[in-house]
Design a protein around this motif. Structure first.
Motif, mmCIF file in Angstrom:
data_model
loop_
_atom_site.group_PDB
_atom_site.id
_atom_site.type_symbol
_atom_site.label_atom_id
_atom_site.label_comp_id
_atom_site.label_asym_id
_atom_site.label_seq_id
_atom_site.Cartn_x
_atom_site.Cartn_y
_atom_site.Cartn_z
ATOM 1 N N LYS A 67 33.340 66.128 44.561
ATOM 2 C CA LYS A 67 31.957 66.572 44.754
ATOM 3 C C LYS A 67 31.685 66.457 46.243
ATOM 4 O O LYS A 67 31.915 65.406 46.847
ATOM 5 C CB LYS A 67 31.004 65.671 43.963
ATOM 6 C CG LYS A 67 29.578 66.111 44.036
ATOM 7 C CD LYS A 67 29.241 66.877 42.776
ATOM 8 C CE LYS A 67 27.775 67.252 42.800
ATOM 9 N NZ LYS A 67 27.598 68.638 42.433
ATOM 10 N N VAL A 68 31.237 67.546 46.863
ATOM 11 C CA VAL A 68 31.003 67.549 48.309
ATOM 12 C C VAL A 68 29.619 68.098 48.640
ATOM 13 O O VAL A 68 28.995 68.768 47.823
ATOM 14 C CB VAL A 68 32.069 68.372 49.072
ATOM 15 C CG1 VAL A 68 33.465 67.826 48.849
ATOM 16 C CG2 VAL A 68 32.016 69.827 48.702
ATOM 17 N N THR A 69 29.189 67.800 49.849
ATOM 18 C CA THR A 69 27.961 68.379 50.378
ATOM 19 C C THR A 69 28.346 69.620 51.166
ATOM 20 O O THR A 69 29.081 69.510 52.154
ATOM 21 C CB THR A 69 27.241 67.396 51.323
ATOM 22 O OG1 THR A 69 26.990 66.182 50.624
ATOM 23 C CG2 THR A 69 25.951 67.979 51.850
ATOM 24 N N PRO A 70 27.899 70.812 50.745
ATOM 25 C CA PRO A 70 28.243 72.013 51.510
ATOM 26 C C PRO A 70 27.610 71.959 52.909
ATOM 27 O O PRO A 70 26.516 71.419 53.077
ATOM 28 C CB PRO A 70 27.671 73.160 50.690
ATOM 29 C CG PRO A 70 26.807 72.552 49.650
ATOM 30 C CD PRO A 70 27.072 71.089 49.592
ATOM 31 N N GLN A 71 28.299 72.502 53.879
ATOM 32 C CA GLN A 71 27.816 72.493 55.262
ATOM 33 C C GLN A 71 27.007 73.757 55.533
ATOM 34 O O GLN A 71 27.367 74.846 55.083
ATOM 35 C CB GLN A 71 29.003 72.412 56.227
ATOM 36 C CG GLN A 71 29.932 71.243 55.962
ATOM 37 C CD GLN A 71 29.248 69.905 56.138
ATOM 38 O OE1 GLN A 71 28.655 69.640 57.168
ATOM 39 N NE2 GLN A 71 29.309 69.069 55.104
ATOM 40 N N ARG A 72 25.942 73.611 56.299
ATOM 41 C CA ARG A 72 25.084 74.742 56.641
ATOM 42 C C ARG A 72 25.891 75.817 57.369
ATOM 43 O O ARG A 72 26.614 75.537 58.305
ATOM 44 C CB ARG A 72 23.936 74.280 57.528
ATOM 45 C CG ARG A 72 22.944 75.373 57.892
ATOM 46 C CD ARG A 72 21.805 74.820 58.698
ATOM 47 N NE ARG A 72 21.047 73.867 57.904
ATOM 48 C CZ ARG A 72 19.850 74.132 57.383
ATOM 49 N NH1 ARG A 72 19.279 75.280 57.608
ATOM 50 N NH2 ARG A 72 19.227 73.229 56.665
ATOM 51 N N GLY A 73 25.788 77.040 56.885
ATOM 52 C CA GLY A 73 26.437 78.178 57.531
ATOM 53 C C GLY A 73 27.874 78.423 57.101
ATOM 54 O O GLY A 73 28.375 79.530 57.258
ATOM 55 N N VAL A 74 28.566 77.419 56.586
ATOM 56 C CA VAL A 74 29.968 77.600 56.186
ATOM 57 C C VAL A 74 30.219 77.198 54.739
ATOM 58 O O VAL A 74 31.329 77.350 54.244
ATOM 59 C CB VAL A 74 30.938 76.829 57.115
ATOM 60 C CG1 VAL A 74 30.948 77.421 58.505
ATOM 61 C CG2 VAL A 74 30.617 75.352 57.157
ATOM 62 N N GLY A 75 29.208 76.667 54.072
ATOM 63 C CA GLY A 75 29.352 76.283 52.667
ATOM 64 C C GLY A 75 30.447 75.251 52.467
ATOM 65 O O GLY A 75 30.463 74.209 53.126
ATOM 66 N N PHE A 76 31.369 75.545 51.586
ATOM 67 C CA PHE A 76 32.450 74.617 51.248
ATOM 68 C C PHE A 76 33.696 74.837 52.110
ATOM 69 O O PHE A 76 34.626 74.047 52.064
ATOM 70 C CB PHE A 76 32.821 74.768 49.772
ATOM 71 C CG PHE A 76 31.687 74.421 48.852
ATOM 72 C CD1 PHE A 76 31.372 73.094 48.581
ATOM 73 C CD2 PHE A 76 30.935 75.412 48.258
ATOM 74 C CE1 PHE A 76 30.331 72.761 47.733
ATOM 75 C CE2 PHE A 76 29.881 75.090 47.403
ATOM 76 C CZ PHE A 76 29.578 73.761 47.144
#
Length: 165
Positions: A73-82
C-alpha cells in the motif's frame, strides 16, 4: 503480414519461442522471409521483449529459491501517481516482477531470495523504508502448480501418505 497474422504469430511464439521460422511460415501460410522480417520488426518495436524458458527448478539439484508476493500500500505522488515509487521498487535486484493492482493494495511485488530471512530482510530494510510505502503484506510461495500456462508435476504420482479419520 496482416494484424491478425501477427497476433497468431505472437501467440505461437508465446507458447514456443524456439519454433523454427520455416515451421512458423507453414503454420501461418506465409513465406519464411516475411516471418523473419516480421519477427525482427516486432523485436525492434519491443513488442517481443524476450524468449524465456520455464524451468522446474525442483528437478534441478541446487539450492532452491524462496519466492514471495508482497502486497504494498503506497501513497501516490502528485503528478506521477504510482510510477515514481514503482520505478524505485523495480530497481531492487530481488524484485522479479511488479504490478499496479486494483483493490486493497496498490502494488504487487514478486521477490526472490535465497532464504525466507533474506526476503524478510528485503521487506524490512529496503521496501518498508521507502517514504511512499504505508504497509506491506508478504505471502511466501509454498508450491508452484502452474506458471505461464505450464503445469508443473503433471503425471507425477502423489507420494504423500493417505490419512483418514
Amino acid at each position: 503480414m496482416s494484424k491478425e497474422q501477427e497476433t497468431r504469430l505472437l501467440r505461437i511464439l508465446e507458447q514456443n519461442g524456439r519454433i523454427d521460422t520455416e515451421v512458423l511460415a507453414k503454420m501461418l501460410n506465409e513465406d519464411e522471409e516475411t516471418v523473419i522480417q516480421t519477427i525482427k520488426r516486432l523485436e525492434d518495436e519491443h513488442v517481443i521483449l524476450s524468449y524465456a524458458a520455464v524451468i522446474n527448478w525442483n528437478k534441478v539439484e541446487q539450492e532452491s529459491q524462496v519466492a514471495a508476493m508482497i502486497d504494498v500500500k503506497v501513497t501516490p505522488q502528485r503528478g506521477v501517481g504510482f510510477d515514481e515509487v514503482a520505478n524505485r521498487i523495480q530497481r531492487f535486484p530481488e524484485v522479479s516482477a511488479l504490478y499496479l493492482m486494483s483493490g486493497t493494495y496498490d502494488l504487487s511485488v514478486m521477490v526472490e531470495g535465497q532464504t525466507m530471512e533474506g526476503v524478510a530482510r528485503f521487506v524490512s530494510d529496503k521496501l518498508s523504508t521507502l517514504d511512499a510505502v504505508l504497509s506491506t503484506t508478504t505471502h511466501f510461495r509454498l508450491k508452484k502448480y502452474k506458471h505461464d500456462g505450464i503445469v508443473f508435476g503433471e503425471g507425477e504420482k502423489d507420494r504423500r501418505m493417505v490419512v483418514s479419520p
